[in-house]
Scaffold this active site. Structure first.
Site, PDB file in Angstrom:
ATOM      1  N   LYS A 109       0.862  -1.184   0.000  1.00 25.84           N
ATOM      2  CA  LYS A 109       0.000   0.000   0.000  1.00 25.84           C
ATOM      3  C   LYS A 109       0.891   1.223   0.000  1.00 25.84           C
ATOM      4  O   LYS A 109       2.042   1.143   0.460  1.00 25.84           O
ATOM      5  CB  LYS A 109      -0.876   0.024   1.260  1.00 25.84           C
ATOM      6  CG  LYS A 109      -2.116   0.868   1.110  1.00 25.84           C
ATOM      7  CD  LYS A 109      -3.136   0.116   0.299  1.00 25.84           C
ATOM      8  CE  LYS A 109      -4.505   0.727   0.310  1.00 25.84           C
ATOM      9  NZ  LYS A 109      -5.507  -0.258  -0.108  1.00 25.84           N
TER      10      LYS A 109
HETATM   11  N1  GLU Z   1      -7.031  -0.245  -3.684  1.00 26.99           N
HETATM   12  C1  GLU Z   1      -7.757  -1.448  -3.966  1.00 26.99           C
HETATM   13  C2  GLU Z   1      -7.837  -2.318  -2.716  1.00 26.99           C
HETATM   14  O1  GLU Z   1      -7.707  -1.843  -1.616  1.00 26.99           O
HETATM   15  C3  GLU Z   1      -7.214  -2.193  -5.177  1.00 26.99           C
HETATM   16  C4  GLU Z   1      -5.781  -2.613  -5.100  1.00 26.99           C
HETATM   17  C5  GLU Z   1      -5.240  -3.137  -6.422  1.00 26.99           C
HETATM   18  O2  GLU Z   1      -5.974  -3.234  -7.378  1.00 26.99           O
HETATM   19  O3  GLU Z   1      -4.035  -3.431  -6.421  1.00 26.99           O
HETATM   20  O4  GLU Z   1      -8.128  -3.477  -2.794  1.00 26.99           O
END
Ligand code: GLU
Length: 386
Positions: A109
């Site tokens: 993240k």
């Molecule tokens: N931000 C989204 C999540 O929390 C998608 C993450 C992604 O597609 O890598 O799942």
């Protein structure tokens, strides 16, 4: 806001969930030691030249929580309240989410502590590009693949891809997912998280023996997740009776598209003619069949959970429930579909996008939908059986 209390911080919540999982699965202290530690944590200073010439510094982060199952994967959040602890927690959740969907990824993240609403388009572009340059040494299609999250969208992903590509000297679409279709994005990615939430609602209702036709839903949050979940749920025959955003909620509208049209013009659901205004807490406590928290972390706490009347809660947001909130919903017999399952549609279609970019071969919208359904159904059945 509950961020001040360490017991309710997203990191404390994630670690307490991990502890419970370790105990329940009878895993060892060695497992706890590895699974409770992020592998790589990067904090960067991101300078931004504002349109008026002032230079401001913002804190940026990228956490690669795990790379054991493959490259790390996860979104980039632009929000004024993010910090390192929250980013670590969300990267931990991405690790579990990818593993549960059996994707060949670890978890990551990232983000910048900025309110994107205070940025002009050109400032947002400069900030995104500079953030990308700062984390560039550790990202890449085989290393770590960012995606959109709260406060970022396909435009930010296009800037990230371009910044990475000009440094590589050639186009590298696989470095980020959630891109515009013309730059190697996947059909169905924009609605994927909401589509996955709707599939989770459908299956949860089946388990509870509730007919989806006319079943009522309240959705907290009307952004990328909440809006598309509302669209998909309406298509499945459910009745969306309340939606909200940071400013508050509304009931009494006729259709989701009507609310969407109002939001496009006015930037909020509040004040829509013909609707009744409710607070976010009132929305959580409506007598509905299904409640979908699709806003930020910590909205269902031991205080707010007591008033929940929904039979099924499907977590569209990441970490919307504190351990205290979880315990109360459990006591009340509410069926909760956890975030790492319910909102995994986004990263599942991100995986499809990465596969398509690797192969330079693009799928139809139907193929994306079918494959999303089958991967998510496998994960749902795994969870329901265990
Ligand atoms: N931000 C989204 C999540 O929390 C998608 C993450 C992604 O597609 O890598 O799942």
């Amino acid at each position: 806001m509950t961020t001040a209390s360490s017991m309710e911080s997203p990191l404390a919540t994630a670690l307490s969930q991990l502890r419970r999982a370790i105990d329940q699965l009878k895993l060892s202290e060695n497992d706890w030691n590895t699974l409770s530690t992020p592998r790589r944590v990067l904090e960067v200073a991101v300078p931004l030249r504002r349109d008026d010439g002032r230079v401001e510094m913002y804190k940026g982060y990228r956490v690669q929580y795990s790379t054991t199952r493959g490259p790390s994967k996860g979104g980039v959040r632009f929000h004024q309240d993010i910090d390192l602890d929250e980013t670590v927690a969300l990267a931990m959740l991405m690790t579990w989410k990818c593993a549960l969907a059996n994707l060949p990824y670890g978890g990551a993240k990232g983000g910048v502590a900025v309110n994107p609403k205070t940025l002009s388009l050109t400032e947002n572009e400069r900030l995104t590009r500079r953030y990308t340059s700062e984390i560039l040494p550790i990202i890449g299609p085989e290393r770590d693949i960012p995606a959109p999250d709260v406060g970022t969208d396909e435009r930010n992903m296009a800037w990230m891809m371009d910044t990475y590509s000009v440094n590589a000297g050639f186009s590298v679409p696989g470095v980020v997912t959630g891109k515009p279709i013309v730059l190697g994005g996947s059909l169905g990615r924009t609605s994927a998280t909401g589509d996955g939430v709707a599939i989770s609602v459908r299956e949860a209702l089946k388990l509870r023996g509730i007919n989806p036709d006319g079943a009522t839903v309240a959705i907290q949050g009307f952004g990328k997740v909440g809006y598309w979940a509302a669209v998909a749920l309406e298509e499945m025959g459910l009745k969306v009776v309340a939606v909200s955003d940071v400013n508050g909620g509304v009931t009494g509208f006729k259709s989701v598209s009507e609310v969407h049209a109002f939001v496009e013009k006015n930037g909020t659901v509040v004040g829509m003619p013909g609707t009744d205004r409710i607070t976010n807490t009132e929305l959580l406590h409506l007598p509905v069949d299904v409640l979908v928290p699709a806003a930020l972390a910590d909205s269902i706490t031991e205080v707010s959970a007591t008033g929940i009347k929904a039979k099924v809660v499907v977590e569209g947001a990441n970490a919307p429930t504190t351990p205290g909130g979880d315990a109360i919903m459990n006591d009340k017999g509410i069926l909760v579909v956890p975030d790492i399952l319910a909102n995994s549609g986004g990263v599942i279609v991100s995986y499809f996008e990465w596969v398509q970019d690797k192969q330079n071969y693009f799928w139809s919208a139907e193929e994306v939908k079918e494959n999303l359904n089958s991967i998510l159904m496998r994960a749902i059945n795994d969870v329901a059986e265990n």
